[in-house]
Design a protein around this motif. Structure first.
Motif: not given
Ligand code: ATP
Ligand code: MG
Length: 315
Positions: A6-13, A57-61, A177-180
């Motif tokens: 999900a991270v890259t798809s929402t990045l803007r210039d 620890d997962h980014v959801l959609s 990605g790791e658990h605190d």
């Protein structure tokens, strides 16, 4: 970034800024000499809160519409309300629209409302958690050992009970990605030294205490919250960083429901991402990719986040 596509798809210039890092929720930018806007001052970062939501620890959609702006508005409100506590905002980052502000000139219009102009601090790798009530990972540890972060608690507590006094229950900040991992205060001392460990604990407990009282006056229980602190490399001062007292970093419950409820579910009427955690826990075995959040869960979470902002910030 890792397995959270999900991270890259929402990045803007962003003109004048160069992307340097993305966490689960926020995208960080540093000034970039190129482009048609002037670069921000040295040491400045632009912290942009996305609508991404993470749990376990997962980014959801999908994301939660409006969440990034709500988190930023709530953080700015708390930074302003706790203005005597040093924080990472650039001095000209005001929330007052009538004050001419350098921040407004530097924050690209595309992300205004969801961005903060901050000083880059040397972050402590500690999640400074304070719990006034027991639930979540604190409740899990208590059931196993009668302790939270090594602190012994009275026997017979139920999930969602108020603790005899608020506790500093730190966690070690894991890599993406790791658990605190919950750690003892002694471990914090080993990691950052006794002086800073004591400062972090004292600051965390005092900010929690003030925020919990204010929340109470709005009919809310601040069950627990997580702070992140960093050291200003120029002044050496320890300052509150990241987001503060938001619905992502805190558990807020409705005080009336807590008082009237007889089951943990009834008592912990959440204004935070517990709605997402609960749905996911019931619908996912925590292996592989998490399932898509149903529209109803997304909308309910968005509505609760909006309601929290209104309840906290309206006088
Ligand atoms: P991770 O840090 O593992 O990426 P996260 O997924 O919670 O955790 P986000 O909250 O999305 O990350 O991203 C914000 C990042 O910015 C965090 O790593 C936080 O420690 C860092 N950060 C926040 N404020 C500052 C600051 N003033 N200076 C330096 N780093 C900061
Ligand atoms: Mg974070």
């Amino acid at each position: 970034v890792g397995d959270n596509g999900a991270v890259t798809s929402t990045l803007r210039d962003l003109p004048g800024w160069k992307h340097v890092y993305s966490g689960k929720v926020r995208d960080l930018y540093r000034p970039d000499g190129e482009g048609d806007r002037p670069p921000g001052p040295a040491g400045t970062m632009l912290v942009v809160a996305s609508d991404r939501v993470s749990a376990f620890d997962h980014v959801l959609s999908p994301g939660i519409p409006g969440k990034g702006e709500l988190l930023t508005t709530l953080s700015l409100w708390w930074f302003d309300t706790l203005s005597d506590v040093p924080n990472h905002l650039q001095p000209d980052h005001t929330i007052d629209e009538n004050v001419p502000s350098g921040a407004r000139d530097l924050i690209p219009g595309d992300v205004s409302g969801r961005a903060m102009l901050v000083r880059t601090l040397e972050m402590f790798p500690i999640e400074c958690v304070v719990r006034g009530y027991i639930t979540g990972t604190g409740w899990l540890e208590y059931q196993e050992s009668g302790t939270v972060c090594g602190i012994a608690l009275p026997a017979g507590l139920s999930n969602g009970d108020r603790l005899p006094e608020p506790l500093f229950t730190p966690a070690f900040k894991a890599e993406l990605g790791e658990h605190d991992e919950n750690i003892t205060f002694e471990r914090v001392v080993e990691i950052v030294g006794v002086e800073d460990a004591e400062a972090l604990r004292a600051l965390s407990l005092s900010v929690y205490d003030r925020a919990a009282r204010l929340a109470e006056s709005r009919g809310l229980i601040l069950a627990d919250t997580k702070f992140e602190f960093g050291r200003d490399p120029v002044t050496g001062v320890i300052a509150l960083a990241d987001e503060v007292l938001t619905s992502d970093s805190s558990r807020y419950w409705d005080a009336e429901a807590w008082n009237a409820g007889s089951t943990p579910t009834e008592r912990m009427a959440s204004f935070d991402k517990q709605i997402v955690r609960d749905w996911l826990a019931a619908n996912w075995d925590k292996t592989g990719t998490p399932p898509e959040l149903p529209a109803e869960i997304v909308e309910r979470t968005a509505a609760r986040y909006r309601e929290l902002l209104e309840r906290v910030t309206s006088v």
